[in-house]
Design a protein around this motif. Structure first.
Motif, PDB file in Angstrom:
ATOM      1  N   LEU A   1       8.983   5.646 -28.343  1.00 14.79           N
ATOM      2  CA  LEU A   1       8.913   4.859 -29.613  1.00 14.79           C
ATOM      3  C   LEU A   1       7.954   5.413 -30.568  1.00 14.79           C
TER       4      LEU A   1
ATOM      5  N   HIS B   1      15.387  -6.873 -26.738  1.00 15.75           N
ATOM      6  CA  HIS B   1      14.509  -6.897 -27.702  1.00 15.75           C
ATOM      7  C   HIS B   1      14.231  -8.245 -28.221  1.00 15.75           C
TER       8      HIS B   1
ATOM      9  N   ARG C   1       6.209   3.403 -32.754  1.00 14.10           N
ATOM     10  CA  ARG C   1       4.931   2.402 -32.728  1.00 14.10           C
ATOM     11  C   ARG C   1       4.668   1.659 -31.417  1.00 14.10           C
ATOM     12  N   ASN C   2       3.417   1.223 -31.394  1.00 19.54           N
ATOM     13  CA  ASN C   2       3.096   0.741 -29.987  1.00 19.54           C
ATOM     14  C   ASN C   2       3.396  -0.750 -29.912  1.00 19.54           C
ATOM     15  N   PRO C   3       4.147  -1.144 -28.833  1.00 21.68           N
ATOM     16  CA  PRO C   3       4.562  -2.394 -28.715  1.00 21.68           C
ATOM     17  C   PRO C   3       3.488  -3.256 -28.253  1.00 21.68           C
TER      18      PRO C   3
ATOM     19  N   ARG D   1       7.535  -6.166 -31.296  1.00 17.11           N
ATOM     20  CA  ARG D   1       8.977  -5.947 -32.221  1.00 17.11           C
ATOM     21  C   ARG D   1       8.973  -4.320 -32.049  1.00 17.11           C
ATOM     22  N   ASN D   2       7.916  -3.613 -31.815  1.00 13.08           N
ATOM     23  CA  ASN D   2       7.887  -2.194 -32.106  1.00 13.08           C
ATOM     24  C   ASN D   2       8.785  -1.466 -30.874  1.00 13.08           C
ATOM     25  N   THR D   3       9.170  -2.329 -29.840  1.00 18.67           N
ATOM     26  CA  THR D   3       9.961  -1.864 -28.960  1.00 18.67           C
ATOM     27  C   THR D   3      11.422  -1.464 -29.547  1.00 18.67           C
ATOM     28  N   GLN D   4      11.837  -1.730 -30.882  1.00 19.74           N
ATOM     29  CA  GLN D   4      12.859  -1.437 -31.475  1.00 19.74           C
ATOM     30  C   GLN D   4      12.573   0.138 -32.293  1.00 19.74           C
ATOM     31  N   SER D   5      11.451   0.438 -32.314  1.00 19.34           N
ATOM     32  CA  SER D   5      11.342   1.617 -33.144  1.00 19.34           C
ATOM     33  C   SER D   5      11.544   2.850 -32.404  1.00 19.34           C
TER      34      SER D   5
ATOM     35  N   ASP E   1       2.271  -4.766 -31.430  1.00 16.06           N
ATOM     36  CA  ASP E   1       3.609  -5.971 -31.845  1.00 16.06           C
ATOM     37  C   ASP E   1       4.709  -5.437 -31.306  1.00 16.06           C
TER      38      ASP E   1
END
Length: 208
Positions: free
Chosen positions: A165, A117, A167-169, A174-178, A172
């Motif tokens: 997820l 990530h 939120r939409n990667p 970084r949304n892969t971490q949501s 952003d």
């Protein structure tokens, strides 16, 4: 990219693209080492999931970096930035960029799982679009290895682990971490189950 001639670089990169050469930048390690004077990582939560033996191998790289002079510290940061700034050129030339990291022995504070990530965040920070970045972690590898019939899309007959997820990667990366859930090997893990797995891992490490 200062002192790097773009025309010359692009000419070489196009040769790589023509030869179907792929690049796995593994920039997270360089970033961690370059900025170790600003963040010694001793408070990282992910240290709780690593065994003592693995963590002990990190020290030699840290000791080496801590011996650098102020000038050398500046140079290693500049070197990292210049290298990362080449990513969009590589992409423009048509070279396949595959996301990966060097998590493991000797690679200080590059944590399995999390580091991918972080690598994606670097790709995005230095010029790749969120879509290009996401493709580097999902499509580029199988395509390079000739495995597109088995992977790369959610279709009947193909193999896929799925992350869910909040939120939409593509907005952003970084949304892969949501992370809200994972489907792995046909089994679904919700957020509570994932937290339980992490707790088990932490308890196992602390018991060693």
């Amino acid at each position: 990219t200062e002192h790097v001639d773009k025309a010359t670089a692009m000419k070489k990169y196009r040769v790589l693209a023509k030869n179907n050469t792929a690049v796995v930048p593994t920039l997270i390690g360089g970033q961690i080492t370059a900025y170790i004077d600003e963040n010694d990582h001793q408070q990282d939560e992910y240290l709780n999931y690593l065994g003592k033996g693995l963590k002990a191998t990190y020290q030699w790289r840290v000791d080496r970096a801590n011996k650098d002079t102020p000038e050398q510290i500046t140079q290693r940061k500049e070197r990292f930035i210049k290298t990362a700034k080449l990513l969009p050129w590589v992409q423009q030339a048509g070279v396949s960029i595959i996301a990966g990291t060097d998590a493991g022995f000797l690679n200080s504070y590059i944590y399995p799982g999390l580091s991918l990530h972080q690598e994606l965040a670097i790709f995005s920070d230095y010029g790749l679009t969120p879509l290009q970045t996401l493709q580097s972690a999902t499509i580029a590898g199988p395509k390079f290895l000739g495995k597109t019939q088995q992977f790369t899309s959610l279709e009947v007959g193909k193999v896929a682990d799925i992350i869910i997820l909040a939120r939409n990667p593509l907005v952003d990366i970084r949304n892969t971490q949501s992370l809200q859930g994972v489907i792995s090997h046909n089994r679904y893990y919700n957020k509570k189950a994932l937290e339980h797995l992490k707790l088990q891992a932490k308890q196992f490490v602390s018991s060693q």
